[in-house]
Design a protein around this motif. Structure first.
Motif, PDB file in Angstrom:
ATOM      1  N   GLY A 175      44.081 -62.897  25.652  1.00  0.00           N
ATOM      2  CA  GLY A 175      45.080 -62.827  24.586  1.00  0.00           C
ATOM      3  C   GLY A 175      44.592 -63.551  23.344  1.00  0.00           C
ATOM      4  O   GLY A 175      44.737 -63.054  22.210  1.00  0.00           O
ATOM      5  N   LEU A 176      43.974 -64.693  23.548  1.00  0.00           N
ATOM      6  CA  LEU A 176      43.478 -65.480  22.411  1.00  0.00           C
ATOM      7  C   LEU A 176      42.388 -64.740  21.637  1.00  0.00           C
ATOM      8  O   LEU A 176      42.296 -64.843  20.415  1.00  0.00           O
ATOM      9  CB  LEU A 176      42.895 -66.804  22.922  1.00  0.00           C
ATOM     10  CG  LEU A 176      43.819 -68.021  22.956  1.00  0.00           C
ATOM     11  CD1 LEU A 176      43.047 -69.246  23.417  1.00  0.00           C
ATOM     12  CD2 LEU A 176      44.396 -68.288  21.573  1.00  0.00           C
ATOM     13  N   ILE A 177      41.559 -64.001  22.394  1.00  0.00           N
ATOM     14  CA  ILE A 177      40.489 -63.247  21.708  1.00  0.00           C
ATOM     15  C   ILE A 177      41.113 -62.155  20.839  1.00  0.00           C
ATOM     16  O   ILE A 177      40.624 -61.839  19.756  1.00  0.00           O
ATOM     17  CB  ILE A 177      39.536 -62.574  22.734  1.00  0.00           C
ATOM     18  CG1 ILE A 177      38.835 -63.630  23.575  1.00  0.00           C
ATOM     19  CG2 ILE A 177      38.514 -61.685  22.040  1.00  0.00           C
ATOM     20  CD1 ILE A 177      37.925 -63.073  24.658  1.00  0.00           C
ATOM     21  N   LEU A 178      42.216 -61.580  21.357  1.00  0.00           N
ATOM     22  CA  LEU A 178      42.764 -60.401  20.699  1.00  0.00           C
ATOM     23  C   LEU A 178      43.647 -60.694  19.475  1.00  0.00           C
ATOM     24  O   LEU A 178      43.906 -59.807  18.689  1.00  0.00           O
ATOM     25  CB  LEU A 178      43.553 -59.556  21.708  1.00  0.00           C
ATOM     26  CG  LEU A 178      42.706 -58.972  22.850  1.00  0.00           C
ATOM     27  CD1 LEU A 178      43.573 -58.218  23.837  1.00  0.00           C
ATOM     28  CD2 LEU A 178      41.626 -58.048  22.290  1.00  0.00           C
ATOM     29  N   PRO A 180      44.687 -62.580  15.759  1.00  0.00           N
ATOM     30  CA  PRO A 180      43.892 -62.967  14.582  1.00  0.00           C
ATOM     31  C   PRO A 180      43.445 -64.433  14.651  1.00  0.00           C
ATOM     32  O   PRO A 180      44.174 -65.284  15.168  1.00  0.00           O
ATOM     33  CB  PRO A 180      44.861 -62.754  13.412  1.00  0.00           C
ATOM     34  CG  PRO A 180      45.925 -61.868  13.928  1.00  0.00           C
ATOM     35  CD  PRO A 180      46.010 -62.068  15.393  1.00  0.00           C
ATOM     36  N   GLU A 181      42.250 -64.656  14.146  1.00  0.00           N
ATOM     37  CA  GLU A 181      41.603 -65.978  14.172  1.00  0.00           C
ATOM     38  C   GLU A 181      42.535 -67.085  13.676  1.00  0.00           C
ATOM     39  O   GLU A 181      42.607 -68.180  14.262  1.00  0.00           O
ATOM     40  CB  GLU A 181      40.340 -65.884  13.303  1.00  0.00           C
ATOM     41  CG  GLU A 181      39.511 -67.151  13.206  1.00  0.00           C
ATOM     42  CD  GLU A 181      38.917 -67.570  14.547  1.00  0.00           C
ATOM     43  OE1 GLU A 181      38.654 -66.690  15.385  1.00  0.00           O
ATOM     44  OE2 GLU A 181      38.743 -68.795  14.756  1.00  0.00           O
ATOM     45  N   ALA A 184      44.869 -67.939  16.367  1.00  0.00           N
ATOM     46  CA  ALA A 184      44.188 -68.367  17.600  1.00  0.00           C
ATOM     47  C   ALA A 184      43.614 -69.769  17.439  1.00  0.00           C
ATOM     48  O   ALA A 184      43.613 -70.566  18.396  1.00  0.00           O
ATOM     49  CB  ALA A 184      43.072 -67.386  17.935  1.00  0.00           C
ATOM     50  N   SER A 185      43.150 -70.081  16.241  1.00  0.00           N
ATOM     51  CA  SER A 185      42.396 -71.320  16.050  1.00  0.00           C
ATOM     52  C   SER A 185      43.132 -72.607  16.467  1.00  0.00           C
ATOM     53  O   SER A 185      42.550 -73.423  17.187  1.00  0.00           O
ATOM     54  CB  SER A 185      41.893 -71.324  14.619  1.00  0.00           C
ATOM     55  OG  SER A 185      41.725 -72.564  14.155  1.00  0.00           O
ATOM     56  N   PRO A 186      44.415 -72.829  16.079  1.00  0.00           N
ATOM     57  CA  PRO A 186      45.042 -74.077  16.533  1.00  0.00           C
ATOM     58  C   PRO A 186      45.202 -74.147  18.058  1.00  0.00           C
ATOM     59  O   PRO A 186      45.047 -75.218  18.654  1.00  0.00           O
ATOM     60  CB  PRO A 186      46.417 -74.063  15.856  1.00  0.00           C
ATOM     61  CG  PRO A 186      46.605 -72.712  15.301  1.00  0.00           C
ATOM     62  CD  PRO A 186      45.273 -72.077  15.161  1.00  0.00           C
TER      63      PRO A 186
END
Ligand code: ASP
Length: 437
Positions: A175-178, A180-181, A184-186
């Protein structure tokens, strides 16, 4: 003064634990003293290792999977990991069958000893048989069904549900890969930090390892059955140990051929995990240390260790499958049965599956052995024959289980270009410049 390396400190702890227990059994009050005042410290040590298993899997696997940045990499690594795991297990069972057919430990056991053992351990064997019956009654897709938890908190609250936690962590990482950055980043940063904290906790717990293993081994020696029974089962135990030793040689060879790392490098890196596996008889309890050693001392990158090792601890048990093969044929020999080639080939399949289904805790391999026996038509009551020596053999097979996982993670890392130089060359590097306590 430079501190002794960790594996030496653990070895000294183990040795002193055994010596201490031998001295204590000479005293009338000694065994009770060990059970009341020493054993609890061993349990505390094991519990503290188990305590971090679930957070470790969550933290490192979520971080590891999301670092892959690409789902196709995950499926590539997944396919290789499972494939190599099954391959090493089949090799292990075959070695076990080879050794037990060569040594024939069951033929040398007298009728009298056999009856005595069956008599003594009938109760214990029956309880394992009852436990196995529960697992056997499950449908063919049960294992798959069990993989998916219906509640992550419930799954994470039981160390026996490790595969469910792994499933959730992989899903979360995907899910984190999918997403947007930016979003996902925090989350990734949180798990990065979380993961670092857990790794530091492993360092701290390992400071107590020499004392922990002292307590564990002292309690084990005080509670072990008489030496006479060990002698009666000497050839059987020897067959298992020879098989396990050969398997370790196979690993060293694989590591050397595939990664060009020497046996000395590999053993030095992994030995604290091996010693802990021996002292705790549990690959699950050893998992945090296995992960740390493979990553920091064998140079496997975290993306690989976080994926390959937790899965390995639950499904890859080469030592267990080898032991199941030896034990099954030994019991058949002791009952005067002649196992045909096809029955032995059947053992390769059932022992492979049974080791996958064994939990990574002490004595689990024996429960699944019941299923191997039943499939091969060997009397289940024969379990009583091998009970007396099961704990020491459990200790040895757990070492092989853990070593197998470490080997496969090096091979997988090499194949996906994630094998680098060790981060830590010396145990003391962990603490350089940092006050730990
Ligand atoms: N104790 C083993 C392990 O944790 C499993 C078994 O063979 O009983 O790996």
């Amino acid at each position: 003064m430079r501190k002794l390396e960790l594996h030496w400190r653990i070895l000294i702890g183990m040795f002193l634990g055994v010596v201490f227990a031998y001295l204590m059994v000479q005293l009338e009050w000694g065994p009770k003293f060990v059970s009341d005042w020493i054993k609890p410290f061993g349990n505390i040590f094991i519990n503290s290792l188990k305590l971090i298993a679930v957070p470790l899997i969550l933290g490192s696997l979520i971080k590891g999977v999301s670092d892959l940045k690409d789902i196709s990499k995950l499926s590539k690594m997944g396919g290789r990991t499972i494939g190599i795991y099954v391959l090493t297990t089949v090799i292990a069972v075959s070695i076990g069958l080879g050794v037990v057919n060569l040594i024939k430990p069951g033929s040398s056991i007298s009728q009298e000893t056999r009856n005595e053992l069956v008599e003594n351990y009938k109760g214990d064997a029956d309880s394992k048989i009852a436990e196995a019956a529960k697992q056997r009654d499950a449908g063919p897709l049960r294992a798959l069904e069990d993989l998916v938890p219906d509640n992550i908190f419930q799954a994470a609250s039981d160390n026996g549900n490790m595969l469910q936690v792994i499933f959730f962590a992989i899903l979360f990482g995907v899910g984190l890969i999918l997403i947007p950055e930016e979003q996902a980043s925090p989350v990734k940063k949180f798990f990065d930090g979380f993961n670092e904290v857990i790794l530091k906790l492993i360092d701290l717990i390992m400071l107590a390892a020499p004392f922990g293993v002292f307590a564990l081994l002292a309690a084990l020696v005080v509670e072990s059955p008489s030496l006479d029974l060990f002698k009666a089962l000497g050839w059987y135990a020897l067959s298992v140990v020879i098989g396990l030793t050969l398997m370790i040689c196979v690993y060293l060879f694989i590591v050397w051929i595939v990664t060009k790392k020497t046996p000395a490098f590999f053993l030095k890196g992994i030995s604290p995990a091996q010693l802990l596996a021996f002292s705790t008889s549990s690959s699950a309890a050893t998992l945090p240390v296995t992960m740390e050693r493979v990553e920091e001392h064998l140079g496997v990158e975290e993306e690989v260790t976080s994926f390959v090792l937790p899965i390995g601890a639950t499904i890859n048990m080469d030592g267990t499958s080898l032991y199941q093969a030896v034990a099954a044929v030994f019991i058949a020999q002791a009952f005067g049965m002649d196992l045909s080639l096809s029955a032995q080939l059947g053992i390769i399949v059932t022992a492979t599956l049974a080791s996958i289904g064994s939990a990574a805790v002490p004595g689990a391999g024996m429960v699944m052995l019941v299923i191997v026996l039943a499939q091969a038509g060997i009397p289940e009551a024969g379990l009583a024959l091998i009970f007396a020596v099961d704990r020491p053999l459990d200790m040895c097979r757990t070492v092989v289980n853990v070593t197998g996982d470490a080997t496969v993670s090096m091979v997988v890392a090499k194949s996906v270009g994630k094998l680098g130089e060790p981060k830590v060359k010396d145990w003391d590097d962990h603490y350089k410049g940092k006050k730990v306590i």
